[in-house]
Design an enzyme around this catalytic site. Sequence first.
Site, mmCIF file in Angstrom:
data_model
loop_
_atom_site.group_PDB
_atom_site.id
_atom_site.type_symbol
_atom_site.label_atom_id
_atom_site.label_comp_id
_atom_site.label_asym_id
_atom_site.label_seq_id
_atom_site.Cartn_x
_atom_site.Cartn_y
_atom_site.Cartn_z
ATOM 1 N N CYS A 1 66.881 12.238 62.322
ATOM 2 C CA CYS A 1 67.948 13.073 62.104
ATOM 3 C C CYS A 1 69.079 12.673 62.770
ATOM 4 C CB CYS A 1 67.286 14.809 62.734
ATOM 5 S SG CYS A 1 68.669 15.764 62.926
ATOM 6 N N GLY A 2 70.269 12.784 62.036
ATOM 7 C CA GLY A 2 71.624 12.337 62.790
ATOM 8 C C GLY A 2 71.950 13.104 63.706
ATOM 9 N N HIS A 3 71.878 14.513 63.698
ATOM 10 C CA HIS A 3 72.404 15.746 64.648
ATOM 11 C C HIS A 3 71.588 15.317 65.759
ATOM 12 C CE1 HIS A 3 75.083 17.434 61.909
ATOM 13 N NE2 HIS A 3 74.347 17.465 60.911
ATOM 14 N N CYS A 4 70.224 15.227 65.754
ATOM 15 C CA CYS A 4 69.403 15.096 66.826
ATOM 16 C C CYS A 4 69.869 14.044 67.681
ATOM 17 C CB CYS A 4 67.962 14.912 66.143
ATOM 18 S SG CYS A 4 67.269 16.306 65.372
#
Length: 494
Positions: free
Chosen positions: A53-56
């Site tokens: 996950c990019g946001h993670c």
Amino acid sequence: MRVILLTALALLGLAFGDEIPTEENVLVLSKSNFDSVVSSTNFILVEFYAPWCGHCKSLAPEYAKAATKLAEEESPIKLAKVDATQEQDLAENYGVRGYPTLKFFKNGNPIDYSGGRQADDIVNWLKKKTGPPAVEVTSAEQAKELIAANNVIVFGFFHDQGTEKAKAFLNVASMVDDQVFALVTDEKLIDELEAAEQDVVLFKNFEENRVKYEGESFDEDNFKTWVFVQSMPVIVEFSHETASKIFGGQIKFHLLVFLSKKNGDFEKYVEELKPVAKNYRDKIMTVAIDSDEDEHQRILEFFGMKKEEVPSVRLIALEQDMAKYKPTSDELSANTVEEFVQAFFAGTLKQHLLSEDLPSDWSAKPVKVLVATNFDEVVFDNNKKVLVEFYAPWCGHCKQLVPIYDKLGEHFEKDDDVVIAKIDATANELEHTKITSFPTIKLYTKDNQVRDYNGERTLAGLTKFVETDGEGAEPVPSVSEYDEEEEQPARDEL
């Protein structure tokens, strides 16, 4: 400081045994240790994440920084993380539907995390949930240390905490989770800090370092908005870190300035536009967006813009169904931007609706192609019932539907009473219909009823829906319900 940190980590290991792995001061939890850690820790924030996950990935360094800061302060608050792709039972137990999901456990009881994604925001939110709404300041040295340690901090100078203003100050302090508030009650200390009784002052380490509340009335709503406005830069640069504050704040009108860092636009335009942005900051937030960033291309698409149009501005009204407005002039200057904003508030601007050019062969295939300019003519023909799929080119669910929808078009191709159609809702906008999730499928009947299709996306299900005029489905308003399970443009990605 290093000795204190190592001691804290050692004590942490003794408390849980030596079985809890730690990465950058963040506890790594799994099904085997989750319950024991959460139940034996008074305050713990848990991040459910996915490695891909990019946001993670963006959150990870800030999360670790927050954990380290709390450990250095010997705080009882702990930070932990769970790989939700490996620990699917845990994720399901706590209703994880997206990544990252953060849950705060206070004495074992979970609540949703609602703060920002920078280290200071995380720490401030946690301290608000575990301590008093405002830090009591008892010396000038403590005040200076607090001001130096926080990007933004709001001081209330109240010898008498029983006044209406003092009560409003403390109530807002308890509601605003992402800012630190401080309370000074000693009269001599109030004088020493160059304040007066009932003053409210915001200190920040950027732009104006000290801003006093000068509003005519001091009620909770006005004060909360003032804190939000003054705690943000005059022109906010859009990023993953600022997105939640931009969209979650009290200001619901945004002036978006599209600029190219590679071309030197930020240096050329930002300073010139700051006076205009400052004049209207109580009503409209000015946001600078770097058009060179790949992850910002969706924003340009949302406004129907091409890179060749940068630098440029657009205005969006979040609470008016994300209504968009475009200036009449392509010139980007302080004067043209101010005229644009004034025209918006004067109500003389027309909403800017996107539309593609109508293809010459729009009706050649079984599934007809609609754009904004031919939508009403085709769909509101009382001699036909029209099924319309509102789709987004990037939507995975929409792509999966293509072969089924094409077969549906072939099935009704020779039926003069039925039209099967589709419209790219990211490139075409309708004043009377707002789409919030993809795909959205609507049936427009001959008697001017509009019915949403919410069944399984099968040929049989769609065929029956059309043949029965959506029998069993209730008529719906023009704006469809928000559907969390569908692919859709999230506001923090626009």
